[in-house]
Design an enzyme around this catalytic site. Structure first.
Site, mmCIF file in Angstrom:
data_model
loop_
_atom_site.group_PDB
_atom_site.id
_atom_site.type_symbol
_atom_site.label_atom_id
_atom_site.label_comp_id
_atom_site.label_asym_id
_atom_site.label_seq_id
_atom_site.Cartn_x
_atom_site.Cartn_y
_atom_site.Cartn_z
ATOM 1 N N TRP A 35 18.406 66.093 60.729
ATOM 2 C CA TRP A 35 18.681 65.646 59.356
ATOM 3 C C TRP A 35 19.454 64.344 59.356
ATOM 4 C CZ3 TRP A 35 15.217 67.725 56.727
ATOM 5 C CH2 TRP A 35 14.851 69.070 56.900
ATOM 6 N N ASP A 55 26.693 64.920 54.279
ATOM 7 C CA ASP A 55 25.638 65.891 53.985
ATOM 8 C C ASP A 55 26.185 67.267 54.371
ATOM 9 O OD1 ASP A 55 23.453 67.567 53.919
ATOM 10 O OD2 ASP A 55 22.178 66.344 55.228
ATOM 11 N N LYS A 86 20.618 76.520 51.085
ATOM 12 C CA LYS A 86 21.215 77.103 52.282
ATOM 13 C C LYS A 86 22.378 78.030 51.904
ATOM 14 C CE LYS A 86 18.450 74.331 54.479
ATOM 15 N NZ LYS A 86 18.737 72.946 54.840
#
Ligand SMILES: *Cc1c(COP(=O)(O)O)cnc(C)c1O
Length: 362
Positions: A102, A169, A193
């Protein structure tokens, strides 16, 4: 039906209270006599949902009025573009650390808009640790990091004191423990998540940082527009934000201190078994082990498929590692109970006994 223990990395397990509230709202939302799926996002009943969801984020994280809280769409992945479009200046650069897939994607997108300074990377070690030995330059527009590397199972437990605005993030570990929001100028997280279903992205942004945003950013990608319109410039992800609100109510009822105790107990239980059981090995350095995503492999790769089958037979779901890394991954997000982790540990012990017998029989 027997209970299924959900170790999925995302979309992931949610608190039962959020599921129950969703079922009711699909039939009759807030006494309107209409389904949540068919109400106007501008109805007063729904505006109250967005307002409460944002307020809960502020309450839980103890966020001051120096920050704005909004819900966007496009996932965490769209933030990889929106951040440089809004904050990377043409003649300047931004600093990133590459700690996983990511983070690497965030870097790839930022490079489309300007110069990127990759301060450190753990890619050569298959992202099995968090680099800490680097200095953040003072002449960059911002520094970007990823607090939890969902695919590899490493987590940042401390954050640097950044001389420039720090953007993080936090898609896969937000609300899992207390942290100091004031260190950051921007925090973002895809909901699916630890906070809700897919379709909503939380953005927390400091007002003074927002003022520095570039002009001429396309409207839908412009943070100022979304802030000025209270997450309602266009139709928001109505259902997803509703589920986030209920998940946030549940998180608030436990509190982040309580959540950290829960999450630490779950992670400690599983890592202890991985370290004890000769059939299993952890894949990342111990000090950076994530409490959210526990990555491990079978010491004998041939046992991987039989072990996954063994788990499936015991209603343990979602344990296969990410397609890019293989092995096993148990995601232990907020809503997962320690009982589910205990059942996984029992299963690992049962599998150990079964394979020892099989080896003896051979
Ligand atoms: C899942 C994940 C993403 C991607 O999220 P999308 O909502 O699918 O775009 C980005 N960053 C992290 C840390 C993630 O775990």
């Amino acid at each position: 039906m027997n209970k299924v223990h959900n170790f999925s990395a995302g979309p992931a397990i949610l608190p039962q209270s959020a599921i129950d509230a969703s079922i009711l709202a699909l039939q009759n939302f807030s006494g309107t006599g209409l389904s949540l799926l068919e109400v106007s996002h501008r109805s007063k009943e729904y505006e109250a949902v967005v307002a409460e969801a944002c307020q809960l984020v502020k309450d839980i994280l103890k966020i001051s009025n120096d920050y704005e809280v909004i819900f966007l769409q496009g996932g965490a992945s769209l933030q990889f573009d929106m951040i440089p479009m809004n904050f990377l200046k043409p003649e300047s650069s931004a600093a990133y650390v590459n700690t996983g897939v990511w983070a690497a994607r965030a870097i790839k997108e930022a490079k489309m808009f300007g110069k990127v300074n990759v301060l450190a990377s753990s890619e050569e070690k298959n992202y099995n640790f968090i680099p800490k030995d680097y200095t953040i330059p003072t002449d960059v527009n911002y520094y970007h990091c990823t607090s939890n590397n969902t695919i590899y199972g490493t987590e940042m437990f401390t954050f640097p004191n950044s001389p420039v605005p720090m953007i993080c993030d936090m898609s896969s570990d937000i609300f899992s423990r207390p942290f100091d929001v004031t260190k950051f100028d921007m925090i973002y997280a895809g909901a699916q998540k630890n906070m809700g279903p897919a379709g909503a992205t939380l953005v927390i942004i400091k007002k003074s940082f927002l003022e520095k945003a570039n002009d001429n950013v396309p409207t839908m990608l412009n943070y100022k527009i979304h802030v000025e319109n209270g997450s309602m410039y266009n139709t928001p992800s109505v259902f997803a934000i509703f589920v986030c609100m209920h998940t946030l109510r549940w998180i608030k009822s436990i509190g982040l201190e309580g959540m950290e105790v829960r999450n630490k107990a779950k992670a400690d239980l599983l890592y202890a078994e991985i370290d004890r059981n000769p059939l299993f090995t952890g894949t990342v350095v111990k000090e950076d082990r994530s409490r959210m995503n526990v990555n491990f492999v079978l010491s004998d790769k041939a046992l991987e498929a039989p072990f996954l089958k063994f788990c499936e037979e015991r209603n343990l779901s979602g344990l296969k590692g990410h397609r890019s890394v293989g092995g096993l991954r148990a995601s232990l997000y907020n809503a997962l109970d320690i009982d589910s982790v205990q059942i996984l540990v029992n299963t690992m012990q049962e599998f150990e006994k079964a394979s020892t017998h099989a080896a003896v029989a051979n």
